[in-house]
Write a protein that holds these residues in place. Structure first.
Motif, PDB file in Angstrom:
ATOM      1  N   LYS A 185       7.998 -18.675 -39.220  1.00  0.00           N
ATOM      2  CA  LYS A 185       9.333 -18.001 -39.822  1.00  0.00           C
ATOM      3  C   LYS A 185       9.285 -16.326 -39.513  1.00  0.00           C
ATOM      4  N   GLN A 186       8.289 -16.130 -40.516  1.00  0.00           N
ATOM      5  CA  GLN A 186       7.800 -14.985 -39.922  1.00  0.00           C
ATOM      6  C   GLN A 186       8.010 -13.699 -38.820  1.00  0.00           C
ATOM      7  N   ASN A 187       7.896 -14.576 -37.676  1.00  0.00           N
ATOM      8  CA  ASN A 187       7.766 -14.345 -36.734  1.00  0.00           C
ATOM      9  C   ASN A 187       9.603 -14.027 -35.554  1.00  0.00           C
ATOM     10  N   SER A 188       9.912 -14.435 -36.595  1.00  0.00           N
ATOM     11  CA  SER A 188      11.603 -14.619 -35.701  1.00  0.00           C
ATOM     12  C   SER A 188      12.238 -13.053 -36.348  1.00  0.00           C
ATOM     13  N   ARG A 189      13.035 -13.036 -35.245  1.00  0.00           N
ATOM     14  CA  ARG A 189      14.073 -12.342 -35.858  1.00  0.00           C
ATOM     15  C   ARG A 189      14.609 -11.323 -37.064  1.00  0.00           C
ATOM     16  N   LYS A 190      14.732 -12.427 -37.360  1.00  0.00           N
ATOM     17  CA  LYS A 190      15.500 -12.447 -39.011  1.00  0.00           C
ATOM     18  C   LYS A 190      14.156 -12.081 -39.912  1.00  0.00           C
ATOM     19  N   GLY A 191      13.050 -12.604 -39.503  1.00  0.00           N
ATOM     20  CA  GLY A 191      12.219 -12.600 -40.328  1.00  0.00           C
ATOM     21  C   GLY A 191      11.437 -11.605 -40.720  1.00  0.00           C
ATOM     22  N   ALA A 207      -1.538 -27.023 -47.207  1.00  0.00           N
ATOM     23  CA  ALA A 207      -1.264 -24.835 -48.036  1.00  0.00           C
ATOM     24  C   ALA A 207      -1.373 -24.653 -46.750  1.00  0.00           C
ATOM     25  N   THR A 208      -1.959 -25.503 -45.265  1.00  0.00           N
ATOM     26  CA  THR A 208      -2.741 -24.446 -44.431  1.00  0.00           C
ATOM     27  C   THR A 208      -1.138 -25.366 -43.734  1.00  0.00           C
ATOM     28  N   LEU A 209      -0.555 -26.076 -43.546  1.00  0.00           N
ATOM     29  CA  LEU A 209       0.939 -26.351 -42.789  1.00  0.00           C
ATOM     30  C   LEU A 209       2.038 -25.376 -42.510  1.00  0.00           C
ATOM     31  N   VAL A 210       1.888 -24.961 -44.253  1.00  0.00           N
ATOM     32  CA  VAL A 210       2.921 -24.228 -44.851  1.00  0.00           C
ATOM     33  C   VAL A 210       3.049 -22.967 -44.315  1.00  0.00           C
ATOM     34  N   ASP A 211       1.413 -22.761 -44.372  1.00  0.00           N
ATOM     35  CA  ASP A 211       1.015 -20.848 -44.432  1.00  0.00           C
ATOM     36  C   ASP A 211       1.298 -20.487 -42.628  1.00  0.00           C
ATOM     37  N   ASP A 212       1.501 -22.059 -41.735  1.00  0.00           N
ATOM     38  CA  ASP A 212       1.568 -21.723 -40.603  1.00  0.00           C
ATOM     39  C   ASP A 212       3.109 -21.334 -40.574  1.00  0.00           C
ATOM     40  N   HIS A 213       3.780 -22.541 -40.469  1.00  0.00           N
ATOM     41  CA  HIS A 213       5.168 -22.944 -40.879  1.00  0.00           C
ATOM     42  C   HIS A 213       5.451 -21.249 -41.462  1.00  0.00           C
ATOM     43  N   ILE A 231       1.061  -8.342 -11.394  1.00  0.00           N
ATOM     44  CA  ILE A 231       0.709  -9.330 -11.887  1.00  0.00           C
ATOM     45  C   ILE A 231       1.637  -9.483 -12.804  1.00  0.00           C
ATOM     46  N   PHE A 232       2.335 -11.220 -12.961  1.00  0.00           N
ATOM     47  CA  PHE A 232       3.443 -11.574 -13.748  1.00  0.00           C
ATOM     48  C   PHE A 232       3.165 -12.352 -14.761  1.00  0.00           C
ATOM     49  N   ILE A 233       3.424 -11.606 -15.804  1.00  0.00           N
ATOM     50  CA  ILE A 233       3.183 -12.177 -17.353  1.00  0.00           C
ATOM     51  C   ILE A 233       4.198 -13.238 -18.187  1.00  0.00           C
ATOM     52  N   PRO A 234       4.762 -14.253 -17.818  1.00  0.00           N
ATOM     53  CA  PRO A 234       5.877 -14.562 -19.487  1.00  0.00           C
ATOM     54  C   PRO A 234       6.360 -14.287 -20.388  1.00  0.00           C
ATOM     55  N   PHE A 235       6.849 -13.656 -21.054  1.00  0.00           N
ATOM     56  CA  PHE A 235       7.400 -13.393 -22.649  1.00  0.00           C
ATOM     57  C   PHE A 235       7.356 -15.177 -23.242  1.00  0.00           C
ATOM     58  N   GLN A 236       6.494 -15.119 -24.175  1.00  0.00           N
ATOM     59  CA  GLN A 236       6.805 -16.665 -24.716  1.00  0.00           C
ATOM     60  C   GLN A 236       7.040 -16.495 -26.376  1.00  0.00           C
ATOM     61  N   VAL A 237       8.063 -17.783 -26.512  1.00  0.00           N
ATOM     62  CA  VAL A 237       8.494 -17.803 -28.357  1.00  0.00           C
ATOM     63  C   VAL A 237       8.105 -17.002 -28.523  1.00  0.00           C
ATOM     64  N   ASN A 238       8.181 -15.906 -29.815  1.00  0.00           N
ATOM     65  CA  ASN A 238       7.232 -15.718 -30.711  1.00  0.00           C
ATOM     66  C   ASN A 238       7.407 -17.128 -31.466  1.00  0.00           C
ATOM     67  N   THR A 239       8.105 -17.902 -32.405  1.00  0.00           N
ATOM     68  CA  THR A 239       8.127 -18.137 -33.218  1.00  0.00           C
ATOM     69  C   THR A 239       8.168 -20.018 -32.523  1.00  0.00           C
ATOM     70  N   ASP A 240       7.253 -20.119 -31.624  1.00  0.00           N
ATOM     71  CA  ASP A 240       6.658 -21.364 -30.770  1.00  0.00           C
ATOM     72  C   ASP A 240       5.377 -21.640 -31.778  1.00  0.00           C
ATOM     73  N   PHE A 295       9.680 -18.042 -50.684  1.00  0.00           N
ATOM     74  CA  PHE A 295       9.602 -19.160 -49.472  1.00  0.00           C
ATOM     75  C   PHE A 295       8.328 -19.993 -49.628  1.00  0.00           C
ATOM     76  N   ARG A 296       7.355 -19.670 -49.709  1.00  0.00           N
ATOM     77  CA  ARG A 296       5.981 -20.410 -49.414  1.00  0.00           C
ATOM     78  C   ARG A 296       5.455 -21.212 -50.596  1.00  0.00           C
ATOM     79  N   THR A 297       6.180 -20.902 -51.565  1.00  0.00           N
ATOM     80  CA  THR A 297       6.170 -21.323 -53.542  1.00  0.00           C
ATOM     81  C   THR A 297       6.756 -22.980 -53.042  1.00  0.00           C
ATOM     82  N   ILE A 298       8.957 -22.536 -52.054  1.00  0.00           N
ATOM     83  CA  ILE A 298       9.144 -23.366 -52.335  1.00  0.00           C
ATOM     84  C   ILE A 298       9.037 -24.647 -50.748  1.00  0.00           C
TER      85      ILE A 298
END
Length: 377
Positions: free
Chosen positions: A66-72, A56-62, A192-201, A83-86
């Motif tokens: 997906k919610q952090n993606s552009r489409k999500g 259940a925890t790894l599904v919630d993390d997943h 100060i340099f701050i790199p963006f990271q991938v939101n879904t990473d 989505f969670r149920t499936i």
């Protein structure tokens, strides 16, 4: 002792096959499991178990990934409930399929890539259920090297967290001088340099407790600028080329709202690092690059290299504002820096890039693997 390599991508399957062949020459048994078509061994049906907390925890993390993606970001709550149920059902079935495949392999140890994505975490859950130990591999933390670890990657890795360990480490870090790229136009005199990271990473989804995405990072910096006023240092942020999020609007908004914060959507990251007076990152490997270049580093999330005396840390808004004021005067301990980099280079990393696996790299990877297996019983 028998090792099974679990591959979910063709490039990893090819690499694992070469590594398995090399390992067999040492007398160890090894095989490669390709993730597709495993369901055809229908005995997995007997291994389906009820949902448990770990799945259940790894599904919630997943789901959060997906919610952090552009489409999500455009999906409604109803979509995510379905989505969670499936995905919970899928996790249960995949665990049974993978467990059957691992048992069939008769392995005692399972090695896979990364170990932090949905399917990979299900593989690790299946391995635990089958009584097998897991190891993971990942891209190298240092140039020209590869990661192999019995515990995990990124914040979960087995690199010691006690600064005293590195203060007393006697290995040598081969100092490398590389030419400094030309300074890009449009930079503040000091920044100060701050790199963006991938939101879904997984670095953001799993190891960034208070900054859930790059929008939250930007909001935190704007709040800091409002609180600090003229004392706010200049900040240059840069988008990540692998992120699908459109930051055009954010860049335009920053240009209107802020006197101190810029967002670049292109440019040479190495040049931005090398010309910065300091680097701040949630937990990107840019933090390692900054340490290699001996640049002051501020960590905003969970990172294995975030060590007292080596980096500054900010785990909330108040700490961020305090760190932004003190970063310019921060002096990393040179002995601690030397010890960490030497340990990574001499003991922790496998020489050679896995993408260019020649005889020397495969030999080094086998030796590293044997040391890990020996030290873990």
């Amino acid at each position: 002792m028998k090792l099974a390599f679990f591959a979910a991508r063709r490039v990893h399957q090819t690499y694992f096959a070469a590594l398995a062949d090399h390992i067999k020459k040492t007398g160890l048994q090894a095989s490669v499991i390709w993730h597709k078509a495993l369901w055809m061994d229908v005995r997995w049906l007997l291994r389906v178990t009820p949902a448990d907390e770990a799945l259940a925890t790894l599904v919630d993390d997943h789901l959060r990934e997906k919610q952090n993606s552009r489409k999500g970001r455009q999906r409604r709550d109803t979509y995510w409930r379905i989505f969670r149920t499936i995905k919970r059902l899928e996790a249960r079935l995949l665990k049974a399929v993978y467990q059957q495949a691992l048992i069939r392999s008769q392995a005692t140890h399972v090695l896979l890539w990364n170990g932090l994505k949905f399917r990979q975490r299900v593989v690790m859950a299946a391995a635990r259920a089958a009584g097998m130990q897991t190891l993971v591999m990942e891209n190298g933390l240092l140039p020209g090297m590869t990661t192999m670890d019995a515990r995990g990657v990124n914040f979960l890795n087995s690199v010691p967290r006690d600064p005293a360990f590195f203060m007393s480490y006697s290995g040598h870090w081969p100092t490398r001088s590389s030419p400094v790229p030309q300074r890009p136009d449009g930079l503040p005199p000091a920044y100060i340099f701050i790199p963006f990271q991938v939101n879904t990473d997984s670095q953001i989804v799993l190891f960034s407790p208070w900054l859930k995405d790059m929008f939250a990072l930007t909001d935190a910096l704007l709040k800091a600028e409002q609180a600090l006023g003229e004392k706010m240092p200049c900040v240059v942020m840069k988008t990540h080329p692998a992120c699908d999020q459109d930051y055009t609007g954010l860049a335009a908004s920053l240009a209107e709202k802020s006197q101190r914060i810029q967002l670049w959507q292109s440019g040479d990251t190495q040049a931005l690092i090398r010309h910065a007076s300091a680097v701040a990152t949630i937990n990107s490997t840019v933090g390692i690059e900054a340490l290699v270049a001996n640049i002051r580093t501020l960590v905003l999330g969970q990172a294995f290299y975030d060590l007292p005396g080596l980096t500054l840390h900010a785990g909330d808004q108040t700490a961020l504002e305090r760190a932004l004021l003190s970063l310019a005067d921060f002096s990393p301990n040179p002995t601690l820096r030397q010890g960490l980099l030497a340990y990574l280079h001499n003991d922790y990393q496998v020489p050679g890039r896995w993408q260019e696996a020649d005889e020397a790299h495969l030999t080094a990877a086998c030796e590293h693997l044997q040391r890990i297996l020996a030290s873990n019983g």
